[in-house]
Design a protein around this motif. Structure first.
Motif: not given
Length: 223
Positions: A189-217
């Protein structure tokens, strides 16, 4: 004597630094490494500030000095979850100073710097901004159950100490409770309420897809 450095100076120095914090087993180390490789940057992996550990002493950094003052490794793995969490928090606070000192050293190299960090959200607000910070989160169960699955030498050493305990099953149960404490819902909750961008590793994204999300952010484009 404490020597203050104003936030505006640090934000300017760290304009090419990209910080990734979060919970265990969320992919922080992997993302920092891949981002640095792809964008020709500097990879500041887990504990990258260890090059400055010679400056640490028990009076000024008691948490970081714990390994010098502890009685044994069995003591280390036998602490209560509360004691363990307090130690982790103390290490993070003390390491923040080392991290900032190390990043000041690296800031003049003219490259992007990708940082696997323990610097708190409050500190990050002072030295960086929204598009240079991301928090990666993993479900608590993954953070606890998968902690020893990687071939990380430090983690494997701790595992070996647990296996050498008088009662290995009890020692493992206690250590998993320690891990659960530092990856608790309150921490999420502290991370989620920090006001910063959060990304959950929940098995729905490949490593490449997570990388692309971070690059965009981070606004790194396709470079």
């Amino acid at each position: 004597m404490e020597i203050p450095i104003k936030s505006n100076i640090l934000r300017t120095l760290f304009r090419d630094c990209y910080f990734i914090n979060g919970t265990a087993c969320a992919g922080k180390s992997t993302m920092v490494r891949l981002l640095a490789e792809k964008h020709g940057g500097i990879c500041c992996g887990e504990n990258y500030h260890d090059v400055l550990m010679d400056a640490v002493d028990p009076e000024n950094q008691p948490a970081l000095s714990y390994f010098q003052t502890m009685g044994s490794w069995q003591e280390f793995i036998s602490r209560t979850p509360r004691e363990y969490a307090q130690w982790i928090d103390g290490c993070s606070q003390e390491a923040a100073g080392l991290e900032i000192a190390r990043l000041i050293q690296l800031a003049g190299e003219g490259k992007k710097v990708f940082v696997d960090t323990n610097i708190s959200p409050a500190w990050l607000k002072g030295i960086s901004d929204y598009h240079h910070v991301a928090f990666l989160l993993a479900p608590q169960s993954l953070s606890v159950e998968s902690f020893f699955d990687r071939e990380d030498p430090e983690k494997q050493f701790i595992l070996s100490q647990i296996q050498q305990a008088e009662n290995p099953e009890k020692a493992m149960e206690n250590y998993r409770e320690c891990l659960a404490e530092v990856n608790s819902p309150a921490v999420y909750r502290a991370f989620e309420s920090s006001g910063f961008f959060t990304l959950l590793r929940d098995g729905t994204r490949t490593i490449e897809e997570m990388l692309a999300v971070l690059e965009k952010h981070f606004g790194l484009g396709l470079a």
